[in-house]
Design a protein around this motif. Structure first.
Motif, short mmCIF file in Angstrom:
data_model
loop_
_atom_site.label_atom_id
_atom_site.label_comp_id
_atom_site.label_asym_id
_atom_site.label_seq_id
_atom_site.Cartn_x
_atom_site.Cartn_y
_atom_site.Cartn_z
N GLY A 94 -3.09 -3.82 -9.19
CA GLY A 94 -3.29 -3.72 -7.75
C GLY A 94 -2.04 -4.11 -6.99
N ASP A 95 -1.40 -5.18 -7.44
CA ASP A 95 -0.17 -5.64 -6.78
C ASP A 95 0.92 -4.57 -6.86
OD1 ASP A 95 -1.28 -7.95 -6.03
OD2 ASP A 95 -0.35 -9.20 -7.57
N SER A 120 -2.41 2.46 -1.61
CA SER A 120 -2.92 1.11 -1.30
C SER A 120 -4.45 1.05 -1.41
CB SER A 120 -2.48 0.69 0.10
OG SER A 120 -3.03 1.54 1.05
N TRP A 121 -5.14 2.17 -1.22
CA TRP A 121 -6.59 2.17 -1.40
C TRP A 121 -6.93 1.94 -2.87
CZ3 TRP A 121 -8.94 6.76 1.85
CH2 TRP A 121 -8.59 6.55 3.20
N ALA A 161 -5.07 0.50 -4.85
CA ALA A 161 -4.69 -0.88 -5.13
C ALA A 161 -5.86 -1.81 -4.88
CB ALA A 161 -3.50 -1.28 -4.25
N GLY A 162 -6.57 -1.59 -3.78
CA GLY A 162 -7.70 -2.44 -3.44
C GLY A 162 -8.75 -2.46 -4.54
N SER A 163 -9.03 -1.28 -5.10
CA SER A 163 -10.08 -1.23 -6.12
C SER A 163 -9.57 -1.64 -7.49
CB SER A 163 -10.69 0.18 -6.19
OG SER A 163 -9.66 1.13 -6.35
N ASN A 173 0.08 -1.69 -4.66
CA ASN A 173 0.25 -2.09 -3.28
C ASN A 173 1.73 -2.09 -2.89
OD1 ASN A 173 -1.07 -2.66 -0.97
ND2 ASN A 173 -1.58 -4.77 -1.48
N GLY A 178 -7.15 -4.03 -8.17
CA GLY A 178 -7.05 -5.49 -8.22
C GLY A 178 -6.05 -5.97 -9.26
N SER A 228 1.43 -0.12 3.11
CA SER A 228 1.28 -1.57 3.04
C SER A 228 2.56 -2.29 3.48
CB SER A 228 0.84 -2.02 1.66
OG SER A 228 1.80 -1.65 0.72
N SER A 248 2.94 1.38 -2.17
CA SER A 248 2.35 2.08 -1.04
C SER A 248 3.25 2.05 0.19
CB SER A 248 1.01 1.46 -0.70
OG SER A 248 0.63 1.82 0.60
#
Ligand SMILES: Nc1ncnc2c1ncn2[C@@H]1O[C@H](COP(=O)(O)OP(=O)(O)O)[C@@H](O)[C@H]1O
Ligand SMILES: [Mg+2]
Lengths: 255, 309
Positions: free
Chosen positions: A206-207, A195-196, A198-200, A210, A202, A216, A213
């Motif tokens: 990213g979805d 998920s980290w 995923a954040g970067s 996420n 985008g 999440s 993960s």
């Protein structure tokens, strides 16, 4: 069918208690959780005091200030402990050749895998049950949201079951318990940390990350929201882990 | 009870079991004899349902090993080369666990445990940790494990390997006591084992069967004529010369201390032993003993496996 699964689970569950494993893991867990709980309580009362007496900061509910961090931390503790619980499950059977007994007994591979999973799962259940005193005390003395308490416990159980599935798989892949444990930890951590990334990342990537993960999917549970999408995700994760274990065991017989 | 037909097992390019065909009848004790690496363990793992063969078919207790493997496993007791023991368990608990694995009916489990403990003389050790037992005792626990569901077929892979002579005798007499009740196939690379316990022997080398017969037939077929032992009170050289001339006698050689001799007949002329005995009496040599010595199975075994290579 059920009887065979139980036969496997029963022996393994008992053997946790004839070796030091269960005692060390449970004692370690209780000490760490006790320490965390007191730390969270101190932090919570400090913030409440600042809020009510000095009118500083924001007020927090018991739900947000205690229940969420408690189970959030418990998930991390299990990330470290589950490898110790699962590493021996198949590795030891291979090492002492009892795998030949299991594979020449009239039970199916699926029953064998489920029995192994169940033995570790029961130990986790015992550990979670031992920490129920914390939410019970809070429910009796305060007013945490019961939905959040229930969701957090269920979520923790499901998330931990995923670690177990990973552990069962790696235990079937090697005779070496240490290797099995280390790989279990690394892989569980990877699915945690996705998920980290995923954040970067985008966007669509990213979805996707996420969605993969482990952590999440826990967020909704910790809000007291039990959605079928999250439950289904965890169950599929467990299924894939156990299915791969089944394939690995099947391949023993061809070697 | 066991039928094996054109069974072949390959590990990658290496052929461990090569086109085996044999049969074991109900109640027989059959020895599977061969040097290390002959393919004994591989065959037994296939028969016990542990692993599939590359080619060929096998039925055990009237069930196909490949398509009905759960049925086969219900009817077979298997002792692998390394006994599958949980060292941290007590003998009794371990047998209880195996009984559950083998799906012995709940109500019969305690009775089965008592029966196999009795058969393997482990009654006094039922509460001991398996990890604290001697090697011989552990092997007996391994046998008890194989017997727990009173299987129709017993598959024992090198049941006496690594034991001391006393323990070997114990295990062998235990196996002999199983005869009749169970159909037994046991593997070994030691000859006396076969003579001591089996009705019939299948000799295997490099994955192939080189001989299969009852032990007597095998000895007759491959022995170099039959050998007899002769003991005399006063063996004069002249008298011995006379005996050597008896028809059919190939050689008479002193055996150790001078009073006993090994008499060898030409193959097929063993019936002439009557003449030999008569001659010994006529010559006043003081006949003490005259008895058949079996040609050593050891020699036959060596001959069989070196012929092939
Ligand atoms: N798992 C395996 N992988 C590759 N080769 C094997 C394996 N098991 C046995 N072999 C080989 O197959 C042959 C037969 O072995 P095995 O059946 O154990 O013989 P035995 O029990 O008569 O000593 C040997 O050459 C051995 O090296
Ligand atoms: Mg072997």
């Amino acid at each position: 069918m059920i009887r065979n699964i139980w036969t496997i689970a029963r022996r393994d569950f008992r053997s946790y208690f004839t070796s030091p494993v269960a005692y060390i893991v449970i004692a370690g867990f209780m000490v760490v959780m006790g320490w965390m709980f007191s730390y969270i309580l101190r932090d919570f009362s400090l913030r409440m005091m600042q809020y009510t007496q000095m009118n500083m900061g924001k007020g927090v509910s018991i739900t947000d200030g205690i229940i969420r961090p408690l189970y959030g931390n418990m998930n991390v503790v299990f990330l470290f402990l589950v490898p110790f619980i699962t590493m021996r499950l198949f590795a030891e059977e291979r090492k002492q050749n009892t795998i030949e007994l299991l594979l020449t007994s009239p039970i199916s591979l699926a029953q064998l895998v489920l029995g192994k999973f169940l033995s570790a799962w029961l130990l986790i259940l015992v550990m979670i049950a031992l920490t129920l005193t914390y939410p019970i005390v809070l429910l009796v003395s305060g007013n945490p949201d019961p939905g959040t308490v229930a969701g957090s416990i269920l979520g923790t159980l499901l998330l931990t079951s995923c670690y177990i599935a990973v552990g069962v798989l790696f235990s079937s892949l090697t005779e070496n318990q240490i290797v099995a444990g280390a790989l279990t930890f690394a892989t569980s951590l990877f699915f945690w940390l996705v998920s980290w990334a995923a954040g970067s990342a985008g966007g669509v990537a990213g979805d996707v990350l996420n969605h993969l993960s482990l952590i999440s999917h826990f967020n909704n549970f910790s809000q007291g929201l039990i959605t079928s999408a999250d439950v289904l995700y965890y169950l599929s994760f467990i299924f894939v882990g156990l299915f791969l274990t089944h394939r690995v065991l099947d391949s023993y017989r061809w070697r | 009870m066991i039928q094996v037909s054109h069974l072949t097992k390959r590990y990658g390019p290496r052929t461990a079991v090569d086109d085996l065909t044999f049969e074991v009848k109900k109640g027989e004790v059959v020895g599977f004899l061969g040097p290390n690496g002959a393919g004994k363990s591989s065959t037994m793992k296939i028969l016990s349902g542990f692993m599939p063969a590359t080619e060929g078919t096998a039925t055990v207790a009237d069930f196909d090993v490949f398509t009905q493997s759960l049925e086969v496993k219900r009817n077979v007791g298997f002792l692998p080369e390394t006994p599958p023991l949980y060292l941290e368990m007590q003998v009794e608990d371990y047998l209880d666990h195996v009984a559950r694995l083998k799906q012995v009916a709940k109500g019969d489990i305690n009775k089965s445990i008592d029966t196999v403990l009795e058969k393997t003389s482990l009654g006094d050790s039922r509460r001991r940790l398996i990890g604290n037992l001697s090697k011989g005792m552990r092997q007996r626990v391994g046998l008890a494990q194989a017997l727990i569901n009173n299987p129709r077929v017993l598959i024992l892979d090198e049941p006496t390997v690594g034991l001391d002579p006393r323990q070997i005798i114990d295990i062998r007499s235990l196996i002999k006591s199983l005869k009749g009740e169970h159909t037994v196939i046991l593997s070994t690379h030691i000859l006396p084992e076969v003579t001591a316990t089996c009705d019939r022997v299948i000799v295997i080398n490099r994955g192939k069967i080189v001989a299969q017969d009852s032990i007597d037939t095998l000895t007759q077929k491959h022995g170099e004529g039959t050998v007899f032992k002769l003991a005399l009170r006063n063996p004069s050289p002249a008298g011995l010369e006379y005996l050597r001339k008896v028809q059919g006698v190939e050689s008479i050689a002193a055996n150790g201390t001078g009073n006993t001799f090994i008499v060898k007949f030409v193959k097929g002329a063993e019936a002439n032993r009557d003449q030999l005995v008569t001659a010994a009496v006529q010559q006043n040599l003081g006949l003490l003993e005259f008895s058949a010595e079996r040609a050593s199975l050891e020699d036959i075994f060596l001959k069989l496996i070196t012929q092939e290579t």
